[in-house]
Design an enzyme around this catalytic site. Structure first.
Site, mmCIF file in Angstrom:
data_model
loop_
_atom_site.group_PDB
_atom_site.id
_atom_site.type_symbol
_atom_site.label_atom_id
_atom_site.label_comp_id
_atom_site.label_asym_id
_atom_site.label_seq_id
_atom_site.Cartn_x
_atom_site.Cartn_y
_atom_site.Cartn_z
ATOM 1 C CG HIS A 73 3.771 -5.684 -0.366
ATOM 2 N ND1 HIS A 73 4.408 -4.453 -0.267
ATOM 3 C CD2 HIS A 73 3.084 -5.835 0.794
ATOM 4 C CE1 HIS A 73 4.135 -3.908 0.904
ATOM 5 N NE2 HIS A 73 3.328 -4.712 1.559
ATOM 6 C CG ASN A 75 0.598 -1.580 4.147
ATOM 7 O OD1 ASN A 75 1.317 -0.710 4.620
ATOM 8 N ND2 ASN A 75 -0.436 -2.064 4.781
ATOM 9 C CE1 TYR A 76 -0.180 3.285 -1.185
ATOM 10 C CE2 TYR A 76 -1.368 1.389 -2.049
ATOM 11 C CZ TYR A 76 -0.390 2.359 -2.179
ATOM 12 O OH TYR A 76 0.394 2.396 -3.317
ATOM 13 N NE ARG A 77 2.417 1.928 7.213
ATOM 14 C CZ ARG A 77 3.156 1.727 6.145
ATOM 15 N NH1 ARG A 77 2.691 1.029 5.127
ATOM 16 N NH2 ARG A 77 4.377 2.223 6.060
ATOM 17 N N GLY A 226 -1.236 -9.116 21.771
ATOM 18 C CA GLY A 226 -2.508 -9.700 21.346
ATOM 19 C C GLY A 226 -2.715 -9.735 19.851
ATOM 20 N NE ARG A 228 -6.568 -14.756 13.196
ATOM 21 C CZ ARG A 228 -6.471 -15.270 11.980
ATOM 22 N NH1 ARG A 228 -5.930 -14.555 11.002
ATOM 23 N NH2 ARG A 228 -6.909 -16.480 11.730
#
Length: 269
Positions: A73, A75-77, A226, A228
């Protein structure tokens, strides 16, 4: 506002399920999300109870078919919030971690060394700090074990400057392919038994438990109006299993990985 693109591969030859999410979203922070951030020490001053935010990131979760190929896994944000007086708070977060079904020391060393090299380009103190943060974050409290053998993880990173942090995050992202793909190529054709496949299914059960109970990204997504849901739950494996009171035999390969998950190791020294 905004949105993103999700791409999922399912029932592939090597990957049972693998997905990539790219998201660029904006709107007003929900009260629950703001509460979570304040609990981490953020002083968020809302205007009429509203906190405009924008967030963007790329994430991927890969669940291979073969039990000898680990799940991976990353993730970069980037996150930005506008406070009541117009000032903006920003920070970067992310990480890369490995979740093997069976322990292979050579793979673990390669994975961690590659991430360490990416961190060392910027500051020698970063890898040990973010390696420990990763071990602490991916902890399944109710099981007393980590989700996997870790990697690096950080959040709320907002110094020394936006450009310097961005360069560091880019180095981490560029390390994803070299830290993982050689491991996939090394093991994707390994033979495995039905018993080894069963153990993989049980370990995936633990992965699901962490993601649904503790993962901050999943929680934030579910709290965002809202959002997804299919994209948020993309990280879950295609198949998993829970057996009542399952305990592996002593001194088995299954017991070996459990020992490392309960007592994280230093892989690079």
């Amino acid at each position: 506002g905004g949105g993103g693109i999700s791409c999922v591969l399912q029932d592939g030859e090597v990957f049972e399920k693998a997905g990539v999410n790219v998201s660029v979203v904006s709107g007003l922070l929900s009260e629950e999300a703001a509460r979570q951030m304040r609990s981490r020490g953020k002083s968020l001053k809302a205007k009429d109870g509203k906190l405009p935010f924008c967030a963007m990131g790329v994430s991927s979760v890969i669940h291979p078919k073969n039990p000898h190929v680990p799940t991976m896994h990353f993730n970069y944000r980037y996150f930005e919030i506008e406070e009541a007086d117009g000032t903006k708070q920003w920070w970067f977060g992310g990480g890369t971690d490995l979740t093997p079904t069976y322990l292979n020391e050579e793979d673990a060393v390669h994975f961690h060394k590659t991430l360490k090299e990416a961190c060392d380009k910027h500051d020698l103190k970063l890898y040990p700090k973010y390696k420990k943060w990763c071990d602490d974050y991916f902890y399944i409290k109710h099981r007393g074990e980590r989700r996997g053998i870790g990697g690096i993880f950080f959040d709320d990173l907002d110094s020394p400057s936006k450009e310097e942090v961005f360069q560091f995050v880019k180095s981490c992202a560029k390390a994803v392919v070299p830290c993982y793909i050689p491991i996939v190529k090394r093991h994707c054709h390994d033979s495995f038994t039905p018993e080894e496949k069963l153990w993989q299914q049980l370990r995936r059960g633990r992965y699901v438990e962490f993601n649904l109970v503790y993962d901050r990204g999943t929680k934030f997504g579910l709290l965002t109006p809202g959002s997804r849901i299919e994209s948020i739950l993309m990280s879950l494996p295609l198949t998993a299993r829970w057996e009542y009171m399952h305990t592996p035999p002593e001194n088995s390969k299954e017991a070996e990985i459990l020992e490392v998950l309960r007592n994280p190791k230093d892989w690079v020294h």
